[in-house]
Write a protein that holds these residues in place. Structure first.
Motif, PDB file in Angstrom:
ATOM      1  N   ARG A  51       0.823  -1.219   0.000  1.00  0.00           N
ATOM      2  CA  ARG A  51       0.000   0.000   0.000  1.00  0.00           C
ATOM      3  C   ARG A  51       0.858   1.270   0.000  1.00  0.00           C
ATOM      4  O   ARG A  51       0.537   2.238  -0.666  1.00  0.00           O
ATOM      5  CB  ARG A  51      -0.953   0.006   1.187  1.00  0.00           C
ATOM      6  N   THR A  52       1.944   1.234   0.745  1.00  0.00           N
ATOM      7  CA  THR A  52       2.842   2.394   0.781  1.00  0.00           C
ATOM      8  C   THR A  52       3.481   2.625  -0.582  1.00  0.00           C
ATOM      9  O   THR A  52       3.507   3.754  -1.087  1.00  0.00           O
ATOM     10  CB  THR A  52       3.924   2.200   1.855  1.00  0.00           C
ATOM     11  N   LEU A  53       3.993   1.563  -1.188  1.00  0.00           N
ATOM     12  CA  LEU A  53       4.619   1.696  -2.505  1.00  0.00           C
ATOM     13  C   LEU A  53       3.600   2.121  -3.550  1.00  0.00           C
ATOM     14  O   LEU A  53       3.896   2.948  -4.423  1.00  0.00           O
ATOM     15  CB  LEU A  53       5.286   0.378  -2.908  1.00  0.00           C
ATOM     16  N   ALA A  54       2.380   1.588  -3.474  1.00  0.00           N
ATOM     17  CA  ALA A  54       1.327   1.979  -4.418  1.00  0.00           C
ATOM     18  C   ALA A  54       0.966   3.448  -4.251  1.00  0.00           C
ATOM     19  O   ALA A  54       0.700   4.150  -5.234  1.00  0.00           O
ATOM     20  CB  ALA A  54       0.092   1.102  -4.217  1.00  0.00           C
ATOM     21  N   ARG A  55       0.959   3.937  -3.025  1.00  0.00           N
ATOM     22  CA  ARG A  55       0.679   5.356  -2.791  1.00  0.00           C
ATOM     23  C   ARG A  55       1.753   6.230  -3.437  1.00  0.00           C
ATOM     24  O   ARG A  55       1.454   7.263  -4.031  1.00  0.00           O
ATOM     25  CB  ARG A  55       0.597   5.616  -1.285  1.00  0.00           C
ATOM     26  N   TRP A  56       3.005   5.802  -3.358  1.00  0.00           N
ATOM     27  CA  TRP A  56       4.083   6.546  -4.021  1.00  0.00           C
ATOM     28  C   TRP A  56       3.874   6.565  -5.525  1.00  0.00           C
ATOM     29  O   TRP A  56       4.054   7.601  -6.172  1.00  0.00           O
ATOM     30  CB  TRP A  56       5.438   5.936  -3.691  1.00  0.00           C
ATOM     31  N   VAL A  57       3.491   5.418  -6.097  1.00  0.00           N
ATOM     32  CA  VAL A  57       3.237   5.360  -7.541  1.00  0.00           C
ATOM     33  C   VAL A  57       2.101   6.294  -7.912  1.00  0.00           C
ATOM     34  O   VAL A  57       2.171   7.021  -8.911  1.00  0.00           O
ATOM     35  CB  VAL A  57       2.929   3.905  -7.978  1.00  0.00           C
TER      36      VAL A  57
END
Length: 126
Positions: free
Chosen positions: A47-53
């Protein structure tokens, strides 16, 4: 025969079995808790990495206003920390002639299609 007042030292078999059962139950509960914590950690990472994307995609659209035409939509692949994501951006009109509303949804490329992150922002129209 044992003399009066003499007691055997040690544990009976029943006491050992009860103690073993209690210990086994505690170890099973601890391993289950560790498994759940590990699984939750992976979900939080995704979820954190997806938020960055999502925020990176939104920033790219803001830098290229020609992509912010109302009614347009596009999909792009992105990678964060070695994990592939798919970002889908949808641009809609706003009452203002200057800005468009941009919504970006991100899913894991090899996942089940569950939206992991959403970012909403505004971009100048060309």
């Amino acid at each position: 025969m044992e003399p009066l007042g003499f007691r055997r030292k040690g544990f009976s078999l029943i006491e050992v079995l009860v103690a073993t059962a209690i210990l086994a139950t505690g170890l099973i509960a601890a391993s289950r808790a560790a498994l759940v914590a590990t699984n939750d950690q992976g979900i939080l990472r995704d979820r954190t990495l997806a938020r960055w994307v999502a925020h990176n995609t939104l920033a790219e659209i803001r830098l290229r206003p020609q992509q912010a035409q109302a009614g347009s939509a596009f999909t792009q692949q992105a990678q964060q920390s070695g994990i592939e994501f798919t970002a889908t951006a949808r641009v809609t009109a706003t009452p203002s002639p200057i800005f468009s509303r941009v919504e970006v949804n991100v899913v894991r490329a090899a996942g089940d299609g569950q939206i992991l992150a959403t970012a909403v922002g505004f971009s100048a129209r060309p």
